[in-house]
Design a protein around this motif. Structure first.
Motif, PDB file in Angstrom:
ATOM      1  N   HIS A 519       0.838  -1.196   0.000  1.00 51.92           N
ATOM      2  CA  HIS A 519       0.000   0.000   0.000  1.00 51.92           C
ATOM      3  C   HIS A 519       0.877   1.252   0.000  1.00 51.92           C
ATOM      4  O   HIS A 519       1.982   1.252   0.535  1.00 51.92           O
ATOM      5  CB  HIS A 519      -0.905   0.016   1.228  1.00 51.92           C
ATOM      6  CG  HIS A 519      -1.564  -1.302   1.513  1.00 51.92           C
ATOM      7  ND1 HIS A 519      -2.671  -1.749   0.833  1.00 51.92           N
ATOM      8  CD2 HIS A 519      -1.240  -2.287   2.391  1.00 51.92           C
ATOM      9  CE1 HIS A 519      -3.012  -2.944   1.277  1.00 51.92           C
ATOM     10  NE2 HIS A 519      -2.155  -3.297   2.225  1.00 51.92           N
ATOM     11  N   GLY A 520       0.359   2.319  -0.591  1.00 52.59           N
ATOM     12  CA  GLY A 520       0.996   3.627  -0.479  1.00 52.59           C
ATOM     13  C   GLY A 520       2.119   3.912  -1.455  1.00 52.59           C
ATOM     14  O   GLY A 520       2.705   4.993  -1.400  1.00 52.59           O
ATOM     15  N   ALA A 521       2.448   2.995  -2.353  1.00 46.93           N
ATOM     16  CA  ALA A 521       3.477   3.290  -3.351  1.00 46.93           C
ATOM     17  C   ALA A 521       2.919   4.291  -4.352  1.00 46.93           C
ATOM     18  O   ALA A 521       1.719   4.308  -4.654  1.00 46.93           O
ATOM     19  CB  ALA A 521       3.923   2.017  -4.061  1.00 46.93           C
ATOM     20  N   ALA A 522       3.783   5.140  -4.889  1.00 52.54           N
ATOM     21  CA  ALA A 522       3.348   6.176  -5.815  1.00 52.54           C
ATOM     22  C   ALA A 522       4.458   6.477  -6.803  1.00 52.54           C
ATOM     23  O   ALA A 522       5.595   6.018  -6.649  1.00 52.54           O
ATOM     24  CB  ALA A 522       2.950   7.442  -5.046  1.00 52.54           C
ATOM     25  N   LEU A 523       4.125   7.237  -7.840  1.00 45.27           N
ATOM     26  CA  LEU A 523       5.109   7.766  -8.765  1.00 45.27           C
ATOM     27  C   LEU A 523       5.239   9.257  -8.522  1.00 45.27           C
ATOM     28  O   LEU A 523       4.239   9.972  -8.416  1.00 45.27           O
ATOM     29  CB  LEU A 523       4.694   7.503 -10.216  1.00 45.27           C
ATOM     30  CG  LEU A 523       4.539   6.040 -10.627  1.00 45.27           C
ATOM     31  CD1 LEU A 523       4.098   5.945 -12.086  1.00 45.27           C
ATOM     32  CD2 LEU A 523       5.828   5.263 -10.406  1.00 45.27           C
ATOM     33  N   ASP A 524       6.491   9.743  -8.433  1.00 43.48           N
ATOM     34  CA  ASP A 524       6.705  11.156  -8.125  1.00 43.48           C
ATOM     35  C   ASP A 524       6.645  12.009  -9.389  1.00 43.48           C
ATOM     36  O   ASP A 524       6.254  11.540 -10.465  1.00 43.48           O
ATOM     37  CB  ASP A 524       8.026  11.342  -7.369  1.00 43.48           C
ATOM     38  CG  ASP A 524       9.257  11.029  -8.231  1.00 43.48           C
ATOM     39  OD1 ASP A 524       9.126  10.871  -9.464  1.00 43.48           O
ATOM     40  OD2 ASP A 524      10.367  10.951  -7.646  1.00 43.48           O
TER      41      ASP A 524
END
Length: 540
Positions: A519-524
């Motif tokens: 959970h909580g992974a993202a692309l900057d």
């Protein structure tokens, strides 16, 4: 000008970042597994990547594969919102830009330290920028962001004033990139080779390098970390105890390992493997990345490619829609400019990139190139053969280029593909040992055109000094008025396409995927995985 979030110099944009669950097909926002219970601390996130990073020093590489790892080790003065393009505080709690963008004042937050214990202070900022400029050609990307750099003045321990000889409109956004991420002053004394290997590499990021070498890289959580980006979702240390990257070159093996639960995530999902992901409960992070599209850049000093009609014929002979429809997926778009549609100041030049094979043949006919018995054209006993260099480990690119090869053969051009190992690719680029170079670059500012094509920077097309494009690239970097900069960047894109100094093919896509417990992974803002807010269900 001063602000906590500055969209002005970066120009707000819609970037098309999506996150979707393969199990349900529904949108879940910009973060993997968002809203799935309360975050917990601990656990090791296992990630499969396609190739081992050649350089772990973020100041000394320009590869997305390298930066996907090194981004976790270093913080930047600012951060860029991927949804708006606005620049926000990070290590700098605030910043000011003077009216003509020649002076940038950064006020640093208190308490931040590098992993070797040194403080993140104004002296460290000065040491980093001075060092990047001295690296010069070794670090052409970072040093190009500092074009016209005069000095960094240390006003006091928390205030650094960076001054340029002329306006530098792109610099504020540049301070959000990993290429200008800060390292401990002690790290800067190491040789570029040692730094690339991670020897003595000390950043202030939320993770530290525990081990590297061979087919595995391990990062550990930085104890006491408390100076994360203002865009991140929580404060304090990262949730994950460790991140374990393993090199798995075969894309189908990476996808299969994720679906079967053998790994927690993969970076670099190949189009042909997307169907594998549909068979499992995974979350996909997909973004059409800002920057330079995947393209063929001609070396204009080569005899055949010095001819603009040959270059234009190559562009006219490429069927971009066929490439996307037959080899890629719905996540990909045909190129409509040299800049991707998610880049600030992008202009739609799709009419100039239409598939017109008859035009390609007419250009070559008028130029004296006559079809031979095998269909390949010759002139004066010279065969129209061009050497096309690309990274050999990049299987999707190889597949695309094989189709490009067929398309160009249909108009009489013989494209010879040369897939080089990564450690040979950069030297070949720098030495101009190619007719056509296949590459794409990520950056959420149109100044990526200058760093790629300026005579004073990478100059990948090997253009001569004093060319008309050079003036445009220089002016756009020094123009702070948005309307004027748009005009200059638009004209630069037109020249690159009209003169076929660059032959865009399709937009880059960053595609990462994670299992249902992540959970909580993202692309900057640069489409790199951001793992500070990532946590794993059931960890303790």
């Amino acid at each position: 000008m001063s602000a906590a979030a500055v969209p002005g110099l970066a120009l707000a944009l819609a970037v098309g970042l999506t996150a979707c669950s393969s199990a349900s097909g529904s949108a879940t926002g910009a973060n993997a597994g968002a809203g799935s219970g309360h975050p917990v601390s601990g656990g090791t996130l296992s990630i499969d990547i396609a190739s081992a990073p050649l350089c772990l020093d973020p100041q000394n590489n320009n590869s997305n594969g390298n930066t996907a790892v090194s981004r976790q080790l270093v913080d930047s003065l600012t951060d860029q919102d991927p949804a708006t393009g606005a620049v926000h505080p990070w290590l700098a709690s605030s910043f000011k830009v003077n009216a003509d963008a020649t002076q940038f004042t950064f006020t640093l937050r208190s308490g931040a330290t590098f992993s070797d214990g040194a403080p993140v202070d104004a002296a460290a900022v000065k040491a980093n920028f001075d060092s990047i400029v001295k690296l010069g050609a070794v670090d052409a990307v970072g040093s190009s962001y500092l074009t016209g750099y005069q000095s960094t003045r240390v006003v006091d321990s928390s205030t650094a004033v960076v001054t340029f000889a002329q306006p530098n409109a792109q610099f504020l956004q540049a301070t959000s990139t990993a290429a200008l991420g800060l390292l401990s002053p002690a790290s800067l004394t190491g040789s570029p080779e040692d730094r690339c290997q991670g020897h003595g590499l000390a950043g202030s990021g939320p993770f530290v390098l525990k081990s590297s070498g061979g087919q595995e890289i391990r990062l550990g959580r930085r104890a006491g970390y408390a100076w994360g980006s203002s865009l991140w979702k929580h404060t304090g240390a990262a949730y994950l105890s460790e991140i374990d990257y393993k090199v798995v070159p075969e894309g189908s093996v990476r996808a299969g390992s994720l679906v079967s639960g053998q790994v927690d995530g993969i970076i670099g999902v190949q189009p042909q493997d997307e169907k594998l992901l549909a068979g499992g409960s995974v979350t996909e992070l997909v973004r059409s990345t800002p920057g330079v599209d995947y393209n063929l850049t001609p070396n204009t000093t080569r005899p055949l490619l010095s001819d603009v009609n040959v270059r234009k014929a190559i562009s006219d002979g490429i069927n971009r829609q066929q490439i996307v429809s037959s080899l890629l997926s719905s996540h990909y778009k045909p190129a409509t400019s040299i800049l991707s549609s998610t880049t600030p100041y992008y202009s739609d030049l799709s009419a100039d990139l239409a598939y017109t094979p008859d035009t390609a043949r007419s250009l070559l006919d008028a130029d004296g190139w006559k079809p031979g018995s095998d269909g390949i054209r010759t002139k004066g006993g010279v065969r129209l053969t061009v050497k096309l260099v690309y990274p050999g480990v990049d299987i999707p690119s190889r597949n695309v280029l094989q189709l490009v090869q067929q398309q160009l053969k249909a108009v009489g051009i013989d494209a010879q593909l040369d897939g080089l190992p990564l450690n040979q690719l950069a030297p070949a680029q720098n030495a101009g040992q190619y007719d056509l170079l296949w590459f794409g670059l990520t950056r959420s500012d149109p100044d990526i055109l200058r760093t790629s094509y300026s005579v004073a920077a990478k100059n990948r097309a090997h253009l001569a000094a004093g060319n008309p494009l050079e003036q445009l690239l220089g002016k756009q970097a020094a123009t702070v008025d948005r309307t004027q900069r748009q005009t200059l960047v638009t004209e630069a894109q037109k020249q690159l396409v009209d003169q076929a100094y660059a032959i865009p093919v399709y937009e880059q896509v960053q595609f990462a995927a994670f299992g249902s417990t992540v959970h909580g992974a993202a692309l900057d803002g640069s489409a790199q995985p951001e793992l500070f807010d990532t946590w794993i269900s059931g960890s303790h």
